[in-house]
Design a protein around this motif. Structure first.
Motif, PDB file in Angstrom:
ATOM      1  N   ARG A  90       0.826  -1.220   0.000  1.00 49.83           N
ATOM      2  CA  ARG A  90       0.000   0.000   0.000  1.00 49.83           C
ATOM      3  C   ARG A  90       0.849   1.253   0.000  1.00 49.83           C
ATOM      4  N   ARG A  91       2.094   1.146   0.463  1.00 50.59           N
ATOM      5  CA  ARG A  91       2.989   2.300   0.465  1.00 50.59           C
ATOM      6  C   ARG A  91       3.884   2.314  -0.768  1.00 50.59           C
ATOM      7  N   GLY A  92       3.573   1.479  -1.760  1.00 50.53           N
ATOM      8  CA  GLY A  92       4.263   1.547  -3.051  1.00 50.53           C
ATOM      9  C   GLY A  92       5.416   0.574  -3.223  1.00 50.53           C
ATOM     10  N   VAL A  93       5.665  -0.275  -2.225  1.00 45.19           N
ATOM     11  CA  VAL A  93       6.765  -1.240  -2.349  1.00 45.19           C
ATOM     12  C   VAL A  93       6.378  -2.324  -3.360  1.00 45.19           C
ATOM     13  N   ASP A  94       7.298  -2.672  -4.276  1.00 41.77           N
ATOM     14  CA  ASP A  94       7.048  -3.773  -5.213  1.00 41.77           C
ATOM     15  C   ASP A  94       7.457  -5.087  -4.556  1.00 41.77           C
ATOM     16  N   LEU A  95       6.508  -5.995  -4.401  1.00 39.41           N
ATOM     17  CA  LEU A  95       6.788  -7.316  -3.826  1.00 39.41           C
ATOM     18  C   LEU A  95       6.893  -8.291  -4.991  1.00 39.41           C
ATOM     19  N   ILE A  96       8.108  -8.768  -5.254  1.00 42.06           N
ATOM     20  CA  ILE A  96       8.321  -9.563  -6.467  1.00 42.06           C
ATOM     21  C   ILE A  96       8.657 -10.998  -6.081  1.00 42.06           C
ATOM     22  N   GLN A  97       7.725 -11.890  -6.382  1.00 38.95           N
ATOM     23  CA  GLN A  97       7.878 -13.294  -6.016  1.00 38.95           C
ATOM     24  C   GLN A  97       8.511 -14.066  -7.167  1.00 38.95           C
ATOM     25  N   ASN A  98       8.938 -15.279  -6.896  1.00 41.94           N
ATOM     26  CA  ASN A  98       9.627 -16.106  -7.898  1.00 41.94           C
ATOM     27  C   ASN A  98      10.783 -15.350  -8.533  1.00 41.94           C
ATOM     28  N   CYS A  99      11.561 -14.683  -7.729  1.00 37.98           N
ATOM     29  CA  CYS A  99      12.675 -13.873  -8.223  1.00 37.98           C
ATOM     30  C   CYS A  99      13.873 -14.111  -7.287  1.00 37.98           C
ATOM     31  N   GLN A 100      14.714 -15.042  -7.695  1.00 35.91           N
ATOM     32  CA  GLN A 100      15.852 -15.410  -6.837  1.00 35.91           C
ATOM     33  C   GLN A 100      17.046 -14.524  -7.146  1.00 35.91           C
ATOM     34  N   VAL A 101      17.673 -14.015  -6.119  1.00 34.20           N
ATOM     35  CA  VAL A 101      18.922 -13.263  -6.309  1.00 34.20           C
ATOM     36  C   VAL A 101      20.045 -14.275  -6.489  1.00 34.20           C
ATOM     37  N   THR A 102      20.794 -14.122  -7.595  1.00 32.97           N
ATOM     38  CA  THR A 102      21.846 -15.091  -7.913  1.00 32.97           C
ATOM     39  C   THR A 102      23.242 -14.482  -7.813  1.00 32.97           C
ATOM     40  N   GLY A 103      23.314 -13.174  -7.644  1.00 29.28           N
ATOM     41  CA  GLY A 103      24.635 -12.546  -7.517  1.00 29.28           C
ATOM     42  C   GLY A 103      24.490 -11.063  -7.221  1.00 29.28           C
ATOM     43  N   PHE A 104      25.605 -10.443  -6.836  1.00 26.75           N
ATOM     44  CA  PHE A 104      25.609  -9.001  -6.549  1.00 26.75           C
ATOM     45  C   PHE A 104      26.628  -8.332  -7.458  1.00 26.75           C
ATOM     46  N   ARG A 105      26.291  -7.134  -7.937  1.00 16.82           N
ATOM     47  CA  ARG A 105      27.281  -6.350  -8.695  1.00 16.82           C
ATOM     48  C   ARG A 105      27.847  -5.300  -7.758  1.00 16.82           C
ATOM     49  N   ILE A 106      29.148  -5.364  -7.615  1.00 18.30           N
ATOM     50  CA  ILE A 106      29.848  -4.474  -6.684  1.00 18.30           C
ATOM     51  C   ILE A 106      30.977  -3.801  -7.475  1.00 18.30           C
ATOM     52  N   GLU A 107      31.012  -2.456  -7.439  1.00 15.71           N
ATOM     53  CA  GLU A 107      32.077  -1.747  -8.164  1.00 15.71           C
ATOM     54  C   GLU A 107      32.763  -0.792  -7.211  1.00 15.71           C
ATOM     55  N   GLY A 108      34.079  -0.906  -7.122  1.00 13.72           N
ATOM     56  CA  GLY A 108      34.843  -0.007  -6.240  1.00 13.72           C
ATOM     57  C   GLY A 108      34.356  -0.046  -4.806  1.00 13.72           C
ATOM     58  N   GLY A 109      33.962  -1.226  -4.348  1.00 10.83           N
ATOM     59  CA  GLY A 109      33.516  -1.380  -2.959  1.00 10.83           C
ATOM     60  C   GLY A 109      32.110  -0.873  -2.703  1.00 10.83           C
ATOM     61  N   GLN A 110      31.367  -0.570  -3.764  1.00  8.16           N
ATOM     62  CA  GLN A 110      30.000  -0.023  -3.624  1.00  8.16           C
ATOM     63  C   GLN A 110      29.012  -0.981  -4.308  1.00  8.16           C
ATOM     64  N   ILE A 111      27.899  -1.242  -3.650  1.00  3.98           N
ATOM     65  CA  ILE A 111      26.892  -2.099  -4.275  1.00  3.98           C
ATOM     66  C   ILE A 111      26.227  -1.334  -5.427  1.00  3.98           C
ATOM     67  N   ARG A 112      26.028  -2.014  -6.533  1.00  4.74           N
ATOM     68  CA  ARG A 112      25.378  -1.372  -7.696  1.00  4.74           C
ATOM     69  C   ARG A 112      24.042  -2.025  -8.044  1.00  4.74           C
ATOM     70  N   GLY A 113      23.913  -3.315  -7.720  1.00  2.00           N
ATOM     71  CA  GLY A 113      22.658  -3.978  -8.072  1.00  2.00           C
ATOM     72  C   GLY A 113      22.748  -5.477  -7.846  1.00  2.00           C
ATOM     73  N   VAL A 114      21.670  -6.149  -8.243  1.00  3.46           N
ATOM     74  CA  VAL A 114      21.608  -7.601  -8.022  1.00  3.46           C
ATOM     75  C   VAL A 114      21.266  -8.318  -9.330  1.00  3.46           C
ATOM     76  N   ASP A 115      21.896  -9.462  -9.539  1.00  2.00           N
ATOM     77  CA  ASP A 115      21.490 -10.355 -10.629  1.00  2.00           C
ATOM     78  C   ASP A 115      20.419 -11.273 -10.083  1.00  2.00           C
ATOM     79  N   THR A 116      19.372 -11.472 -10.888  1.00  2.00           N
ATOM     80  CA  THR A 116      18.277 -12.321 -10.422  1.00  2.00           C
ATOM     81  C   THR A 116      17.845 -13.252 -11.542  1.00  2.00           C
ATOM     82  N   THR A 117      16.994 -14.215 -11.197  1.00  2.00           N
ATOM     83  CA  THR A 117      16.454 -15.120 -12.215  1.00  2.00           C
ATOM     84  C   THR A 117      15.496 -14.375 -13.147  1.00  2.00           C
TER      85      THR A 117
END
Ligand SMILES: Cc1cc2nc3c(=O)[nH]c(=O)nc-3n(C[C@H](O)[C@H](O)[C@H](O)COP(=O)(O)OP(=O)(O)OC[C@H]3O[C@@H](n4cnc5c(N)ncnc54)[C@H](O)[C@@H]3O)c2cc1C
Length: 416
Positions: free
Chosen positions: A195-222
């Motif tokens: 109700r506050r606008g959060v996207d709840l995404i099911q069947n979406c497995q995180v398979t890796g993280f993208r990290i550049e220069g010690g900073q998180i940039r995003g996630v790889d998912t199925t």
């Protein structure tokens, strides 16, 4: 839609056709301000409080299965604030206060039932320990009553008080403890976050993280790559595996914990009863089933099912405490994967990766923590500072030796 007595009445008259889906089913966007990995109790409550308390709306919760399919829907639903040590004590006290207003907060019936939880004592030494624990709980502002042998016998007559091995000397009653409906907690937070606008995404497995220069940039998912300003990890029993994807070696072991439920019986056990010496605990569900459990299976595993030796051990402990349980027919048993930390207490902290935060180490007690964990983790993610109620759950305590070892058993997960 808001739930109310009027809506129940109106829908009752119109064939219950007016109810709306409790949350949306959105496609993942290409980027979010905050990505929460794991749609269990802790992930959902974190997203809820990030949106509600910190005004961050561009959030996704990524869940590899379905919301509430993990431990949040597998636990034995006990809620309490009877911890002794600095760190745990103020955190669980904060959580119990949030529980007491949760239904109003979420406009959702989480069936909180403060029926009281009693810890049974079986020696003079244990009575002394419970006297100290009760004093610490009261100093924290929570409730505790030390009951003697006669009082426990009068109030819990269905227990076997005089076994040769573990005669009951007394107990520590915590009236504000009790139970809540586990999956309703997940659904209530999910609905509130959606109700506050959060996207709840099911069947979406995180398979890796993208990290550049010690900073998180995003996630790889199925379901493809998703960019993220910040990432919070709330994956309970999968913490060591998911942490490893980000290059972190966490002080966590995964173990199976089982639970059991009998056929429905007439009201029999009005409280939650903990028999620490036998590592057995029991309560009665609103449907009448006796819900009980015991110790961890004792070996590392990622399987969501347990083995027979522990089922036998739990049944033996149940028979020792209340022999009449032997007449009840068991309906179901199940298991969940516990994220056991090396001192039995949780970790809520930043990491060496900028923008990557971890929430794990809940062991077998993370259900009662769900409201406070979401509140304090959201605070940490949004502000970068530790919330006062959780400023000791630091990752470096395993290096510095400042453990929060509630049972004094050291780094032995199956003893916590
Ligand atoms: C039998 C049993 C009895 C228990 N009894 C109690 C009790 O009485 N009281 C109490 O306080 N606690 C109890 N607990 C503990 C409590 O249930 C857990 O500590 C708590 O639920 C863990 O947090 P969670 O709800 O976020 O976990 P979960 O519900 O397990 O959520 C983690 C989620 O992360 C998801 N996930 C994992 N990997 C990924 C990935 N790579 N990508 C995306 N998603 C991923 C999982 O699918 C899961 O849904 C019990 C647990 C069990 C199993």
């Amino acid at each position: 839609m808001r739930y109310s007595a009027w809506e129940v009445f109106r829908n009752g008259l119109t064939g219950n056709k007016g109810w709306k889906p409790v949350w949306r089913n959105p496609e993942p966007k290409s980027s979010y301000d905050v990505v929460i990995v794991g749609g269990g109790g802790h992930g959902l409550s974190t997203a809820y409080y990030l949106a509600k308390n910190h005004g961050i709306a561009n959030i996704a919760v990524l869940e590899k299965g379905y919301l509430g399919g993990g431990n949040v829907g597998r636990n034995t639903t006990i809620v309490r604030a009877n911890y002794m040590l600095e760190g745990n004590s103020q955190f669980y006290s904060h959580s119990l206060k949030l529980w007491e207003n949760l239904e109003r907060e979420l406009n959702y019936n989480v069936m909180l039932s403060q029926r009281g939880q009693i810890l049974l004592a079986h020696s003079d030494g244990q009575m002394d320990r419970f006297a100290r624990l009760g004093n610490m709980m009261r100093m924290q502002g929570d409730d505790a009553e030390l009951w003697g042998r006669d009082e426990v016998r009068a109030k819990l007559p269905y227990l076997n008080h005089d076994t040769a091995r573990f005669p009951i000397y007394g107990g520590l009653m915590h009236w504000r403890g009790g139970t809540a409906r586990h999956d309703a907690v997940a659904w209530g937070y999910a609905r509130g976050a959606d109700r506050r606008g959060v996207d709840l995404i099911q069947n979406c497995q995180v398979t890796g993280f993208r990290i550049e220069g010690g900073q998180i940039r995003g996630v790889d998912t199925t379901r493809g790559y998703i960019a993220a300003g910040k990432v919070g990890m709330c994956v309970a029993g999968r913490s060591s595996q998911v942490g490893e994807m980000a290059g972190l070696r966490l002080p966590i072991e995964s173990h199976v914990l089982q639970a059991f439920v009998t056929e429905g019986l007439k009201p029999l056990i009005p409280h939650v009863v903990s028999f620490g010496m036998g590592h057995f605990y029991i309560s009665q569900s609103d449907k009448g089933g006796l819900v009980f459990g015991g110790d961890l299976d004792g070996y590392n595993s990622y399987a969501q099912r347990g083995n027979l030796p522990m089922a036998e051990h739990v049944a033996e402990a149940g028979m020792a405490l209340m022999p009449m349980i032997g007449k009840a027919r068991m309906l179901r048993s199940w298991g969940g994967i516990m994220d056991m930390s090396m001192d039995g207490s949780p970790i809520i902290d930043k990491t060496s990766i900028d923008g990557f935060f971890i929430n794990c180490g809940w062991c077998y007690g993370g259900f009662k923590a769900v409201p406070a964990s979401g509140d304090v983790f959201a605070h940490l993610i949004a502000t970068g500072n530790h919330h006062a109620a959780a400023n000791r759950f630091l990752l470096d305590r395993f290096a510095t030796g400042r453990m929060i070892d509630e049972t004094g058993n050291g780094a032995t997960p199956n003893l916590h």
